[in-house]
Design an enzyme around this catalytic site. Structure first.
Site, PDB file in Angstrom:
ATOM      1  N   ASP A 171       0.950  -1.246   0.039  1.00 32.02           N
ATOM      2  CA  ASP A 171      -0.052   0.153   0.115  1.00 32.02           C
ATOM      3  C   ASP A 171       0.871   1.146   0.173  1.00 32.02           C
ATOM      4  OD1 ASP A 171      -2.239   1.752   0.529  1.00 32.02           O
ATOM      5  OD2 ASP A 171      -1.385   1.746   2.497  1.00 32.02           O
ATOM      6  N   ASP A 189      -0.262   5.069   0.743  1.00 34.98           N
ATOM      7  CA  ASP A 189      -0.717   6.249   2.065  1.00 34.98           C
ATOM      8  C   ASP A 189      -0.756   5.608   3.227  1.00 34.98           C
ATOM      9  OD1 ASP A 189      -0.998   8.380   0.118  1.00 34.98           O
ATOM     10  OD2 ASP A 189      -2.549   7.361  -0.840  1.00 34.98           O
TER      11      ASP A 189
END
Ligand code: XBP
Ligand code: MG
Length: 258
Positions: free
Chosen positions: A10, A12
């Site tokens: 991922d 953020d």
């Protein structure tokens, strides 16, 4: 048994703490530039983070504070324009070098590359935000470290739907059991688990305390030599910080489990 062949990150909150001092600030700049008196405080932004995706977040805000505006005929175009301005501000912030990678991220990426593992990204954010972050921190070659960058509107349903991880797996041409997802949020864990992926969580100020049911391990970061990672749930890293050998061992234990 599937050997660990790829790490799917991922962006953020996982690769970097982008939300409070990055995305939030860029949204507020876009609102001010458009002459709107909207302002997202740190607390308010934390509550708005329950939906992923910037356009989706603006829609959520409108539904809470300005529901009548959602009925305006040009509202989708206005949201798109606001979001494009926000992306411009965010990318400018990245190029000024204001958002570093979280501790341990560069080390883990390098370890994985040396060990011949493949790297991928599965994120809700806009593609240019990803390449901007990687270029700013790893140099122009950074985006090329990743075989797949699955980002933003390439799938219609964002996390917690599994679509973005499903998409990354298809591009990698690997089964979920041969991969490990690295996430920071409940929405991310739900998305990865729904795609059948084992997942390790590294929390941050916004996501600490969320429900990470289904994760192999939850830590407060990856840590570095001399900067220990604290385990919240699951196994403790052998040397006090998360190394590739820990991820491989945790993955092996997960996929071997009947
Ligand atoms: C990230 C997001 C994104 C960013 C903003 O979630 O929710 O919406 O906050 O990005 P995740 P855009 O880490 O789970 O992928 O404004 O470009 O959509
Ligand atoms: Mg995240």
């Amino acid at each position: 048994m599937d050997r660990l062949a790829a790490l799917i990150f991922d962006v953020d909150g996982t690769l970097a703490d982008t939300e409070r001092d990055g995305h939030r600030v860029a949204f507020n700049r876009a609102f001010a530039e458009a002459g709107l008196d909207w302002f997202w405080s740190e607390d308010r932004y934390g509550r708005l983070l329950r939906v992923t995706g910037g356009k989706e977040r603006i829609r959520l805000y409108l539904s809470e504070d300005w529901p009548e505006r959602l009925a305006e005929p040009d509202i989708e175009d206005r949201i798109k324009a606001l979001h494009a301005a926000k992306t411009r501000h965010y990318v400018a912030m990245l190029s000024e070098g204001t958002i570093p990678l979280r501790p341990g991220v560069r080390r883990l990426l390098q370890e994985a590359r040396r060990a011949g593992l493949r790297l991928a990204i599965a994120t809700t954010t806009t593609p240019e935000n990803v390449t901007g972050l990687l270029r700013a921190n790893l140099g122009d070659a950074g985006p090329g470290w990743f075989d797949v960058i699955a980002a933003g509107d390439v799938v219609p349903a964002k996390k917690p739907a599994p679509d973005i991880f499903d998409y990354a797996l298809r591009q990698l041409d690997l089964p979920p059991a041969a991969c490990l997802a690295l996430e920071d949020s409940e929405n991310g864990v739900r998305s990865a688990r729904a795609a059948g992926l084992p997942v390790v969580v590294t929390t941050n100020a916004y996501t600490r305390g969320e429900d990470f049911t289904g994760a192999l391990a939850v830590l407060d970061g990856f840590g570095e030599p001399g900067v220990p990672a604290r385990t919240v749930a699951g196994p403790v890293p052998a040397d006090g910080y998360v190394g590739l050998s820990d991820l491989q061992a945790w993955h092996r234990a997960a996929v071997d489990r009947p």
